[in-house]
Design a protein around this motif. Structure first.
Motif, mmCIF file in Angstrom:
data_model
loop_
_atom_site.group_PDB
_atom_site.id
_atom_site.type_symbol
_atom_site.label_atom_id
_atom_site.label_comp_id
_atom_site.label_asym_id
_atom_site.label_seq_id
_atom_site.Cartn_x
_atom_site.Cartn_y
_atom_site.Cartn_z
ATOM 1 N N GLU A 1 0.826 -1.211 0.000
ATOM 2 C CA GLU A 1 0.000 0.000 0.000
ATOM 3 C C GLU A 1 0.853 1.250 0.000
ATOM 4 O O GLU A 1 0.541 2.257 -0.633
ATOM 5 C CB GLU A 1 -0.924 0.009 1.223
ATOM 6 C CG GLU A 1 -1.877 1.204 1.224
ATOM 7 C CD GLU A 1 -3.054 1.060 2.142
ATOM 8 O OE1 GLU A 1 -3.073 0.125 2.974
ATOM 9 O OE2 GLU A 1 -3.980 1.885 2.016
ATOM 10 N N LYS B 1 7.200 2.529 -1.804
ATOM 11 C CA LYS B 1 7.310 3.875 -2.394
ATOM 12 C C LYS B 1 8.552 4.543 -1.827
ATOM 13 O O LYS B 1 9.093 4.126 -0.780
ATOM 14 C CB LYS B 1 6.062 4.706 -2.053
ATOM 15 C CG LYS B 1 4.781 4.151 -2.647
ATOM 16 C CD LYS B 1 3.578 4.867 -2.066
ATOM 17 C CE LYS B 1 2.278 4.269 -2.547
ATOM 18 N NZ LYS B 1 1.117 4.796 -1.789
ATOM 19 N N GLU C 1 8.737 7.153 -0.168
ATOM 20 C CA GLU C 1 8.539 7.718 1.172
ATOM 21 C C GLU C 1 8.959 6.730 2.261
ATOM 22 O O GLU C 1 9.332 7.126 3.368
ATOM 23 C CB GLU C 1 7.084 8.119 1.404
ATOM 24 C CG GLU C 1 6.130 6.922 1.402
ATOM 25 C CD GLU C 1 4.705 7.297 1.757
ATOM 26 O OE1 GLU C 1 4.469 7.890 2.813
ATOM 27 O OE2 GLU C 1 3.823 6.996 0.937
ATOM 28 N N HIS D 1 4.574 -1.255 -6.380
ATOM 29 C CA HIS D 1 3.905 0.044 -6.497
ATOM 30 C C HIS D 1 4.589 0.999 -5.555
ATOM 31 O O HIS D 1 4.576 0.762 -4.342
ATOM 32 C CB HIS D 1 2.414 -0.131 -6.125
ATOM 33 C CG HIS D 1 1.643 1.120 -6.007
ATOM 34 N ND1 HIS D 1 1.161 1.814 -7.091
ATOM 35 C CD2 HIS D 1 1.273 1.815 -4.921
ATOM 36 C CE1 HIS D 1 0.518 2.886 -6.667
ATOM 37 N NE2 HIS D 1 0.565 2.907 -5.362
ATOM 38 N N GLU E 1 0.357 8.407 -11.820
ATOM 39 C CA GLU E 1 -0.368 9.698 -11.803
ATOM 40 C C GLU E 1 0.388 10.821 -12.499
ATOM 41 O O GLU E 1 0.600 11.902 -11.958
ATOM 42 C CB GLU E 1 -0.710 10.061 -10.350
ATOM 43 C CG GLU E 1 -1.565 8.983 -9.676
ATOM 44 C CD GLU E 1 -1.877 9.259 -8.220
ATOM 45 O OE1 GLU E 1 -1.566 10.352 -7.726
ATOM 46 O OE2 GLU E 1 -2.434 8.357 -7.569
ATOM 47 N N GLN F 1 -6.769 3.066 -11.586
ATOM 48 C CA GLN F 1 -6.901 2.876 -10.145
ATOM 49 C C GLN F 1 -8.348 2.585 -9.724
ATOM 50 O O GLN F 1 -8.586 1.691 -8.896
ATOM 51 C CB GLN F 1 -6.387 4.106 -9.388
ATOM 52 C CG GLN F 1 -4.894 4.329 -9.572
ATOM 53 C CD GLN F 1 -4.400 5.560 -8.831
ATOM 54 O OE1 GLN F 1 -5.092 6.111 -7.982
ATOM 55 N NE2 GLN F 1 -3.188 6.013 -9.131
ATOM 56 N N GLU G 1 -6.702 -0.373 -8.054
ATOM 57 C CA GLU G 1 -6.866 0.131 -6.680
ATOM 58 C C GLU G 1 -8.349 0.371 -6.336
ATOM 59 O O GLU G 1 -8.696 1.359 -5.737
ATOM 60 C CB GLU G 1 -6.108 1.447 -6.484
ATOM 61 C CG GLU G 1 -4.646 1.407 -6.868
ATOM 62 C CD GLU G 1 -3.935 2.722 -6.654
ATOM 63 O OE1 GLU G 1 -4.481 3.608 -5.963
ATOM 64 O OE2 GLU G 1 -2.826 2.904 -7.181
ATOM 65 N N TRP H 1 -8.473 -2.023 -3.286
ATOM 66 C CA TRP H 1 -7.548 -1.261 -2.419
ATOM 67 C C TRP H 1 -7.896 -1.481 -0.955
ATOM 68 O O TRP H 1 -8.294 -0.583 -0.227
ATOM 69 C CB TRP H 1 -7.546 0.220 -2.813
ATOM 70 C CG TRP H 1 -6.242 0.910 -2.490
ATOM 71 C CD1 TRP H 1 -6.069 1.972 -1.646
ATOM 72 C CD2 TRP H 1 -4.945 0.601 -2.993
ATOM 73 N NE1 TRP H 1 -4.760 2.349 -1.594
ATOM 74 C CE2 TRP H 1 -4.023 1.521 -2.409
ATOM 75 C CE3 TRP H 1 -4.444 -0.363 -3.882
ATOM 76 C CZ2 TRP H 1 -2.658 1.517 -2.689
ATOM 77 C CZ3 TRP H 1 -3.079 -0.374 -4.165
ATOM 78 C CH2 TRP H 1 -2.211 0.546 -3.569
ATOM 79 N N TYR I 1 -8.818 7.073 6.884
ATOM 80 C CA TYR I 1 -7.735 7.679 7.673
ATOM 81 C C TYR I 1 -8.201 9.031 8.214
ATOM 82 O O TYR I 1 -8.033 9.339 9.373
ATOM 83 C CB TYR I 1 -6.484 7.920 6.821
ATOM 84 C CG TYR I 1 -5.731 6.696 6.356
ATOM 85 C CD1 TYR I 1 -4.630 6.823 5.515
ATOM 86 C CD2 TYR I 1 -6.102 5.410 6.744
ATOM 87 C CE1 TYR I 1 -3.913 5.703 5.086
ATOM 88 C CE2 TYR I 1 -5.389 4.293 6.319
ATOM 89 C CZ TYR I 1 -4.306 4.448 5.486
ATOM 90 O OH TYR I 1 -3.589 3.360 5.049
#
Ligand code: G3I
Length: 351
Positions: free
Chosen positions: A72, A76, A78, A109, A158, A235, A265, A312, A323
């Motif tokens: 998820e 990435k 990050e 991903h 994206e 997605q 997703e 997703w 969230y």
């Protein structure tokens, strides 16, 4: 599938039984459905986070329901790229190991995303050579680590701006060129893994036809530039009031290149379905309709173009949509991991 009964007959009778009992909880308790991975004639995936694989309720649900995993967020930049430029792979390795242990496909991903520009890259001097080398080394390191494990990658995520007016401006496009940074990313990924299917992935391709046109023009540009683009990801983060036909039209358009399609997703928000008010029955009926249309449209693709259908998340509370705004119910299973009417609708849409 079930004593020779057709998929639709099983789902129909299940829904009829469930409808006899009005409460949602009771309905969820009575839905007897085949695992998603058994019902579908193509790979079915979900996104996961490493900690979830140790959750005694969720981990068995994942193992039972799906045949493909997407990290998820832990594959990435990050997560992987540390501020000092070092790379960490503990969580991605854990997800890859779980997939391997359970005979699942593993999907990477994502490599290059406008939304993630780690300090370790941003502080590189503006000289092209240093930046280009760091960019290539990152992709070689990440894709190379999972060579032979990852069945495919979202190489660029994206790239089209929200209005569909053009390509997003970001660190990667500024340093390496608007199209060139994408071509390079595909070439570096191919260099690291000769087999993985390399995807361009985006969202709102069903909601915004203008964005879909821009996406398809980028596909043409990448193919013309010789990028080893091998698949298209849509997605499908949508809402329960999505007008009928939008999803089918998008999948038909995206399939026009003959490339594999990853419905990558999917979730169907109730809280974002402004057109249906707050009537829970209407919202859930709309959600089921959208899930059924997605299943039917994807099922009707030629087999070689049905790369995978990824939800997703599986249980509502795990969705990213909760969230910031808890209370949405966008997925196929409830908080206790029981299949909802949306799951029956998705299975009923399969062909
Ligand atoms: O788990 C850590 C927590 O330990 C830490 O304290 C906290 C603060 O740093 O971060 C937590 O991790 C967060 C993670 O979600 C799990 O909740 C990350 O910060 C946060 O960035 C991450 O957000 C993810 C987001 O992409 C950005 O990577 C979402 O889970 C994920 O659902 C979302 O997925 C995106 C797709 O990649 C692309 N398409 C849109 C989709 C939805 O936005």
């Amino acid at each position: 599938m079930t004593g020779g009964l057709s998929r639709r007959a099983v789902v129909g009778s299940t829904l009829a039984l469930a409808a006899c009992d009005r409460t949602i909880e009771a309905q969820a308790a009575t839905l007897e459905l085949p695992p998603l991975r058994s019902a579908a004639p193509f790979p079915v995936g979900t996104c996961v986070q490493a900690f979830q694989l140790e959750d005694r309720a969720l981990s068995p649900l994942i193992a039972a329901q799906v045949s493909q995993l997407t990290a998820e967020w832990e594959m990435k930049m990050e997560y992987i790229v540390q501020d000092d430029g070092s790379l960490r792979f503990d969580a991605p390795d854990q997800i890859a190991a779980f997939a391997r242990t359970h005979g699942m496909r593993f999907f990477g991903h994502t490599l290059v995303w406008y939304a993630q520009e780690p300090p370790a890259f941003k502080r590189l001097d503006t000289g092209r050579i240093a930046f280009d080398a760091a960019y290539r080394n990152y992709i070689l390191a990440v894709v190379g680590r999972y060579r032979g494990q990852a069945v495919g990658w979202d190489v660029v995520n994206e790239a089209i701006d929200d209005e569909g007016d053009g390509w997003r401006d970001c660190l990667w496009s500024q340093r390496l060129g608007p199209l060139e940074h994408m071509v390079l990313a595909f070439q570096h990924a191919r260099e690291a893994d000769p087999e993985a299917v390399l995807f361009l992935n985006d969202y709102n391709l069903e909601n915004r036809p203008k964005k879909r046109v821009a996406f398809l023009k980028l596909v043409e540009a990448l193919l013309k530039a010789g990028a080893p683009l091998g698949g298209l990801g849509t997605q499908t983060h949508v809402a329960a009031d999505l007008p009928a036909g939008r999803l089918s039209a998008a999948i038909t358009d995206l399939a026009s290149f003959g490339l594999p399609i990853h419905l990558s997703e999917m979730d169907v928000s109730l809280r974002r379905a402004k057109g249906l008010g707050h009537d829970k029955a209407k919202l859930e009926a709309g959600q089921g309709r959208v899930y059924a249309e997605a299943a039917e449209a994807f099922s009707r693709l030629p087999a070689q173009q049905r790369f995978a259908f990824t939800h997703w998340g599986l249980r509502d509370p795990d969705s990213w949509l909760n969230y910031k705004d808890p209370g949405d119910a966008p997925l196929l299973f409830d908080r206790r991991g029981r299949p909802k009417a949306a799951a029956a609708a998705w299975i009923g849409g399969l062909r």
